[in-house]
Design a protein around this motif. Structure first.
Motif, PDB file in Angstrom:
ATOM      1  N   PHE A  21      12.685  -0.016  -6.184  1.00 42.31           N
ATOM      2  CA  PHE A  21      13.747   0.758  -5.532  1.00 42.31           C
ATOM      3  C   PHE A  21      13.181   1.781  -4.551  1.00 42.31           C
ATOM      4  CE2 PHE A  21      16.587   4.441  -5.325  1.00 42.31           C
ATOM      5  CZ  PHE A  21      17.735   3.829  -4.839  1.00 42.31           C
ATOM      6  N   VAL A  22      12.154   2.540  -4.939  1.00 45.31           N
ATOM      7  CA  VAL A  22      11.619   3.585  -4.061  1.00 45.31           C
ATOM      8  C   VAL A  22      10.943   2.961  -2.847  1.00 45.31           C
ATOM      9  CG1 VAL A  22      10.026   5.530  -3.922  1.00 45.31           C
ATOM     10  CG2 VAL A  22      11.371   5.172  -5.991  1.00 45.31           C
ATOM     11  N   SER A  23      10.209   1.863  -3.043  1.00 38.68           N
ATOM     12  CA  SER A  23       9.579   1.185  -1.918  1.00 38.68           C
ATOM     13  C   SER A  23      10.633   0.611  -0.973  1.00 38.68           C
ATOM     14  CB  SER A  23       8.659   0.076  -2.421  1.00 38.68           C
ATOM     15  OG  SER A  23       7.619   0.600  -3.217  1.00 38.68           O
ATOM     16  N   SER A  24      11.724   0.104  -1.547  1.00 43.20           N
ATOM     17  CA  SER A  24      12.820  -0.398  -0.705  1.00 43.20           C
ATOM     18  C   SER A  24      13.486   0.749   0.060  1.00 43.20           C
ATOM     19  CB  SER A  24      13.853  -1.119  -1.561  1.00 43.20           C
ATOM     20  OG  SER A  24      13.271  -2.227  -2.219  1.00 43.20           O
ATOM     21  N   LEU A  25      13.592   1.925  -0.585  1.00 43.40           N
ATOM     22  CA  LEU A  25      14.140   3.095   0.106  1.00 43.40           C
ATOM     23  C   LEU A  25      13.238   3.508   1.261  1.00 43.40           C
ATOM     24  CD1 LEU A  25      16.329   5.313   0.150  1.00 43.40           C
ATOM     25  CD2 LEU A  25      14.872   6.627  -1.419  1.00 43.40           C
ATOM     26  N   GLN A  78      -4.557   3.063  -2.586  1.00 46.57           N
ATOM     27  CA  GLN A  78      -4.834   3.928  -3.734  1.00 46.57           C
ATOM     28  C   GLN A  78      -4.772   3.133  -5.034  1.00 46.57           C
ATOM     29  OE1 GLN A  78      -1.928   7.072  -3.321  1.00 46.57           O
ATOM     30  NE2 GLN A  78      -3.367   8.408  -2.296  1.00 46.57           N
ATOM     31  N   SER A  79      -5.630   3.509  -5.960  1.00 45.67           N
ATOM     32  CA  SER A  79      -5.612   2.913  -7.281  1.00 45.67           C
ATOM     33  C   SER A  79      -4.699   3.719  -8.199  1.00 45.67           C
ATOM     34  CB  SER A  79      -7.033   2.865  -7.857  1.00 45.67           C
ATOM     35  OG  SER A  79      -7.555   4.181  -7.984  1.00 45.67           O
ATOM     36  N   LYS A  80      -4.518   3.212  -9.422  1.00 47.73           N
ATOM     37  CA  LYS A  80      -3.661   3.905 -10.391  1.00 47.73           C
ATOM     38  C   LYS A  80      -4.252   5.247 -10.775  1.00 47.73           C
ATOM     39  CE  LYS A  80       0.011   3.789 -13.067  1.00 47.73           C
ATOM     40  NZ  LYS A  80       1.385   3.705 -12.509  1.00 47.73           N
ATOM     41  N   GLU A  81      -5.581   5.345 -10.812  1.00 43.94           N
ATOM     42  CA  GLU A  81      -6.211   6.615 -11.174  1.00 43.94           C
ATOM     43  C   GLU A  81      -6.055   7.653 -10.066  1.00 43.94           C
ATOM     44  OE1 GLU A  81      -7.638   3.674 -11.296  1.00 43.94           O
ATOM     45  OE2 GLU A  81      -7.634   3.330 -13.484  1.00 43.94           O
ATOM     46  N   ASP A  82      -6.164   7.223  -8.828  1.00 39.87           N
ATOM     47  CA  ASP A  82      -6.031   8.174  -7.721  1.00 39.87           C
ATOM     48  C   ASP A  82      -4.597   8.628  -7.520  1.00 39.87           C
ATOM     49  OD1 ASP A  82      -8.737   7.947  -7.237  1.00 39.87           O
ATOM     50  OD2 ASP A  82      -8.487   6.302  -5.794  1.00 39.87           O
ATOM     51  N   ASN A  83      -3.640   7.765  -7.828  1.00 39.02           N
ATOM     52  CA  ASN A  83      -2.235   8.094  -7.605  1.00 39.02           C
ATOM     53  C   ASN A  83      -1.439   7.704  -8.845  1.00 39.02           C
ATOM     54  OD1 ASN A  83       0.217   8.786  -6.518  1.00 39.02           O
ATOM     55  ND2 ASN A  83       0.317   7.073  -5.082  1.00 39.02           N
ATOM     56  N   PRO A  84      -1.359   8.587  -9.849  1.00 35.41           N
ATOM     57  CA  PRO A  84      -0.635   8.235 -11.085  1.00 35.41           C
ATOM     58  C   PRO A  84       0.873   8.145 -10.898  1.00 35.41           C
ATOM     59  CG  PRO A  84      -1.379  10.516 -11.161  1.00 35.41           C
ATOM     60  CD  PRO A  84      -1.973   9.925  -9.935  1.00 35.41           C
ATOM     61  N   GLN A  85       1.425   8.739  -9.832  1.00 37.45           N
ATOM     62  CA  GLN A  85       2.863   8.709  -9.570  1.00 37.45           C
ATOM     63  C   GLN A  85       3.126   8.093  -8.191  1.00 37.45           C
ATOM     64  OE1 GLN A  85       5.164   9.484 -11.752  1.00 37.45           O
ATOM     65  NE2 GLN A  85       3.762  10.278 -13.310  1.00 37.45           N
ATOM     66  N   PRO A  86       2.948   6.805  -8.052  1.00 39.58           N
ATOM     67  CA  PRO A  86       3.133   6.198  -6.717  1.00 39.58           C
ATOM     68  C   PRO A  86       4.573   6.251  -6.229  1.00 39.58           C
ATOM     69  CG  PRO A  86       2.824   4.498  -8.385  1.00 39.58           C
ATOM     70  CD  PRO A  86       2.566   5.804  -9.064  1.00 39.58           C
ATOM     71  N   TYR A 138       5.227   9.720  -4.928  1.00 40.70           N
ATOM     72  CA  TYR A 138       4.459   9.896  -3.697  1.00 40.70           C
ATOM     73  C   TYR A 138       5.147   9.198  -2.522  1.00 40.70           C
ATOM     74  CZ  TYR A 138       0.400   9.685  -0.572  1.00 40.70           C
ATOM     75  OH  TYR A 138      -0.443   9.801   0.503  1.00 40.70           O
ATOM     76  N   ARG A 139       5.631   8.002  -2.730  1.00 34.83           N
ATOM     77  CA  ARG A 139       6.326   7.274  -1.675  1.00 34.83           C
ATOM     78  C   ARG A 139       7.655   7.959  -1.307  1.00 34.83           C
ATOM     79  NH1 ARG A 139       5.788   1.966  -0.014  1.00 34.83           N
ATOM     80  NH2 ARG A 139       3.619   2.298  -0.643  1.00 34.83           N
ATOM     81  N   LEU A 140       8.333   8.527  -2.303  1.00 30.67           N
ATOM     82  CA  LEU A 140       9.572   9.252  -2.032  1.00 30.67           C
ATOM     83  C   LEU A 140       9.299  10.513  -1.216  1.00 30.67           C
ATOM     84  CD1 LEU A 140      12.631   9.449  -2.515  1.00 30.67           C
ATOM     85  CD2 LEU A 140      12.127  10.698  -4.630  1.00 30.67           C
ATOM     86  N   ALA A 141       8.208  11.218  -1.537  1.00 35.10           N
ATOM     87  CA  ALA A 141       7.855  12.416  -0.771  1.00 35.10           C
ATOM     88  C   ALA A 141       7.521  12.062   0.676  1.00 35.10           C
ATOM     89  CB  ALA A 141       6.681  13.133  -1.427  1.00 35.10           C
ATOM     90  N   ILE A 142       6.854  10.938   0.896  1.00 36.08           N
ATOM     91  CA  ILE A 142       6.543  10.500   2.252  1.00 36.08           C
ATOM     92  C   ILE A 142       7.830  10.193   3.014  1.00 36.08           C
ATOM     93  CG2 ILE A 142       5.455   8.674   3.604  1.00 36.08           C
ATOM     94  CD1 ILE A 142       3.476  10.663   2.538  1.00 36.08           C
ATOM     95  N   THR A 143       8.810   9.588   2.343  1.00 33.36           N
ATOM     96  CA  THR A 143      10.085   9.272   2.983  1.00 33.36           C
ATOM     97  C   THR A 143      10.805  10.543   3.429  1.00 33.36           C
ATOM     98  OG1 THR A 143      10.281   7.289   1.595  1.00 33.36           O
ATOM     99  CG2 THR A 143      12.284   8.095   2.669  1.00 33.36           C
ATOM    100  N   VAL A 144      10.843  11.542   2.557  1.00 37.46           N
ATOM    101  CA  VAL A 144      11.488  12.812   2.906  1.00 37.46           C
ATOM    102  C   VAL A 144      10.752  13.484   4.066  1.00 37.46           C
ATOM    103  CG1 VAL A 144      12.080  15.112   2.055  1.00 37.46           C
ATOM    104  CG2 VAL A 144      12.414  13.112   0.587  1.00 37.46           C
ATOM    105  N   TYR A 145       9.431  13.438   4.032  1.00 38.58           N
ATOM    106  CA  TYR A 145       8.646  14.042   5.112  1.00 38.58           C
ATOM    107  C   TYR A 145       8.942  13.380   6.454  1.00 38.58           C
ATOM    108  CZ  TYR A 145       4.663  14.199   8.280  1.00 38.58           C
ATOM    109  OH  TYR A 145       3.870  14.288   9.403  1.00 38.58           O
TER     110      TYR A 145
END
Length: 353
Positions: free
Chosen positions: A103-107, A236-244, A247-254
């Protein structure tokens, strides 16, 4: 004599078609700008492209020599399939667990489509998705442009128009000079808030990006170029970005907020008196007259609407104070003797009776 006549004719022709000549020079200048840019890009990027081709060719030959059981045709087929999947946003790398259609990636995808950024890192895979993307964009892009226009016009009041009016009254500075200073300050603040600071934040979040690459992503995104060579969270790997998802939602808002800031800055620069005077040099005279007539019609319609509105018919009880010259003129008229006429004399006698 012939030369002077030709010179005067050329001068009259240039004066009569000044806007057309300016427009032709503008088009020619833009074409030259495209050609110069293409030449510079070709000179800079072509050696790197050739070097990369040779490096990939050497790596392929090295792989075939070390793995004799793999034929060149089978490797070619595998690479072609992997590149085709990569064009659709699907990678064959084992450490990549990103999903493009949650859903977030589609958004994030819908925001890039409706703002015409279009990174191209993820595209519809099915025929149904491609058809819906066209239908969705057909109504969504005009709605997005209308929304951005309304938001920008509302923000122009507190960001540009009110500060200009306030400082113009306070400092008694010319509006053109004050508008230029305000546009320069607004440009600095916008660059700092939507380019420099976000790029600095992305450097700490994207381990494989340096500051130039982060700044490049911010600029390409907010100008809606959207080349898609840099997309946050793709490497990014799962360790570098535990909340992908977050993170993608924040990029969308930005991206949405940053686009609004950029549009406000562009509108502010367009409303500069210097910019308007420059733009009028390329307009046709008939278009100028038509614009002025349209403006007068709109003003008359607006005035008629105000007069027809009962709420606007509020009696004004404030006394109108005449000027000193008007008071003096009225006193002179009152002090003049009234000439005697038979009608006035009979009227006076009737009053005495």
């Amino acid at each position: 004599m012939v030369c002077s006549c030709n010179d005067s004719w050329c001068a009259r022709f240039a004066e009569r078609h000044q806007s057309a000549l300016n427009f032709a020079l503008l088009v020619v200048g833009y074409i030259l700008y495209l050609i110069i840019g293409a030449g510079i890009f070709s000179a800079i990027e072509q050696p790197y492209e050739q070097e990369l081709r040779e490096e990939l060719k050497a790596a392929r030959q090295d792989f075939l020599s070390n793995n004799t059981c793999v034929s060149d045709a089978r490797l070619e087929e595998l690479l072609a399939r992997a590149l085709e999947a990569s064009n659709y946003g699907v990678t064959v790398l084992g450490n990549n667990t990103n999903r493009n259609w949650d859903f977030v990636s589609s958004l994030f995808f819908t925001s890039t489509v409706l703002t015409t950024t279009g990174y191209g890192h993820s595209v519809p895979l099915s025929d149904e998705g491609k058809a819906f993307c066209m239908f969705y964009s057909l109504f969504g892009i005009p709605a997005t442009l209308f929304l951005l226009t309304v938001v920008v016009q509302r923000m122009m009041v507190p960001v540009t128009r009110l500060p200009l009016a306030y400082f113009h009254r306070r400092w008694a500075m010319s509006k053109s000079k004050l508008a230029a200073i305000h546009a320069a300050c607004l440009t600095f603040i916008t660059v700092l808030l939507v380019l420099i600071i976000p790029a600095w934040i992305l450097v700490s979040l994207e381990k494989e990006w340096d500051f130039l690459e982060s700044l490049y992503f911010c600029f390409i995104s907010l100008t809606t170029i959207g080349l898609g060579d840099y997309v946050p969270g793709e490497t990014q790997s799962k360790e570098d970005n535990p909340q992908p998802q977050l993170y993608r939602l924040a990029i969308t808002v930005y991206l949405l907020l940053g686009l609004v800031f950029v549009l406000v800055l562009m509108e502010t620069c367009y409303e500069l008196p210097q910019t308007r005077r420059l733009a009028q040099k390329f307009y046709q005279e008939k278009v100028r007259e038509l614009d002025s007539e349209t403006t007068n019609i709109i003003d008359q319609d607006h005035l008629s609407d105000e007069l027809s509105d009962p709420s606007n018919h509020v009696p004004d009880h404030l006394p109108v104070i005449p000027s000193v010259s008007e008071q003096a003129a009225s006193l002179r008229l009152d002090s003049k003797p009234t000439p005697y006429t038979p009608a006035s004399g009979s009227a006076a006698n009737s009053k005495l009776r």
